[in-house]
Design a protein around this motif. Structure first.
Motif, short mmCIF file in Angstrom:
data_model
loop_
_atom_site.label_atom_id
_atom_site.label_comp_id
_atom_site.label_asym_id
_atom_site.label_seq_id
_atom_site.Cartn_x
_atom_site.Cartn_y
_atom_site.Cartn_z
N GLU A 136 48.92 35.32 44.87
CA GLU A 136 47.98 34.70 43.93
C GLU A 136 46.54 34.84 44.42
O GLU A 136 45.62 35.04 43.61
CB GLU A 136 48.33 33.22 43.73
N THR A 137 46.32 34.74 45.71
CA THR A 137 44.99 34.94 46.26
C THR A 137 44.53 36.38 46.06
O THR A 137 43.40 36.64 45.66
CB THR A 137 44.96 34.56 47.75
N LEU A 138 45.41 37.33 46.33
CA LEU A 138 45.06 38.73 46.16
C LEU A 138 44.65 39.04 44.73
O LEU A 138 43.75 39.88 44.50
CB LEU A 138 46.23 39.63 46.56
N ARG A 139 45.28 38.41 43.78
CA ARG A 139 44.97 38.71 42.37
C ARG A 139 43.53 38.38 42.02
O ARG A 139 42.96 38.98 41.11
CB ARG A 139 45.95 37.96 41.46
N ARG A 140 42.92 37.47 42.76
CA ARG A 140 41.51 37.15 42.50
C ARG A 140 40.59 38.32 42.86
O ARG A 140 39.45 38.36 42.41
CB ARG A 140 41.09 35.93 43.32
#
Length: 292
Positions: A136-140
């Motif tokens: 989820e962090t990477l998707r930012r």
């Protein structure tokens, strides 16, 4: 930065990160840097002849017993900077000729880095991490990072537990690397042979862990089409490895040959293979606050 409750990495500490350090990484909200300088020892498509603009972040979401950057990853040496100063550093490095901005061990400062990348940069951004990431962090970062340069350290849970205090290492890294590849696609080079976009997966061969290295290469071949592989042989008995399995010695020629042969058998020919002679302390940067 405004203090926040942090669950940005797989540790999901949910602690308040403000001016003082907290959580597994022991860092506050603002980034802490140990060095920001042109770096010439990355893969040739990253460093080229002009150098990569390497920004080394202190603290870590892992506890690798053998870390070559131990003074900054474990001991936390570095200087705290504002998000505004971090962005200034990017442009200072670009003015020096940096081919890209290379964020080294950025995971635990994801929010500050995301803010620092607002408006984009005129050169590619490289996310150079240990591979232990929250999807989820990477998707930012989709559209803000052009090159992913993750490690894939382990595939066996016991290795992650013993060597990096992360039994779930592969459970987190596998999906994370798939997400990275989804974002950037196959490797693209410019006319000078410098990477513009794509993913290079690093794997450091550890002494006594040949079968694990082979299993990791098998997984890459099956799951990351279009990614390049950087097979690394620079392991040194560094950090706190005394008496830990076989990690208190260097890799030997037989182990090295076995893993390289397996790489070639799998047809993973796009990428790089370090020479065994790369196991030398001269390749460890000086963490002296240069450029910070």
């Amino acid at each position: 930065m405004t203090p926040y409750i942090c669950s940005d990495c797989p540790r999901a500490c949910e602690v308040l990160r403000g001016e003082t350090g907290s959580g597994f990484c022991r860092m506050g909200a603002e980034p802490v840097l140990a060095r920001a300088a042109l770096h010439f020892d990355e893969e040739p498509v990253i460093s080229g002849t002009k150098g990569s603009g390497a920004v080394f972040f202190s603290g870590c979401a892992l506890r690798c017993r053998f870390c070559q950057n131990y003074p900054i990853s474990h001991d936390g040496f570095g200087r705290r900077v504002s998000v505004e100063r971090l962005r200034e550093i990017y442009f200072e490095l670009i003015d020096q000729g940096a081919l890209n901005i290379n964020l080294v061990n950025p995971t635990h400062f994801a929010r500050a880095i995301l803010e620092s990348l607002e408006g984009g940069l005129p050169v590619p951004v490289v996310w150079n991490s240990g591979g232990y990431e929250n999807v989820e962090t990477l998707r930012r970062f989709e559209g803000k990072v052009q090159v992913y340069l993750p490690d894939l350290k382990y595939i066996f849970p016991d290795s992650g537990r013993k060597y990096s205090a992360a039994r779930d290492y592969f459970d987190q890294a596998g999906p994370a690397l798939r997400e990275m590849l989804r974002q950037v696609g196959p490797v693209e080079l410019d006319g000078d042979g410098i990477i513009r976009r794509g993913m290079i997966v690093r794997h450091l061969i550890l002494p006594g862990c040949v079968e694990e290295s082979k299993a990791i290469l098998d997984w890459i071949a099956e799951n990351l089409p279009g990614a390049w592989v950087s097979l690394m042989a620079q392991y040194l008995p560094f950090g706190s490895v005394a008496g830990l399995d076989q990690l208190d010695r260097r890799l030997n020629q037989e182990e090295y040959n076995a893993v390289v042969d397996h790489l070639l058998e799998l047809g993973l020919e796009d990428g790089f293979v370090q020479e065994l002679s790369s196991s030398d302390e001269k390749y460890i940067p000086a963490f002296d606050l240069t450029g910070v």
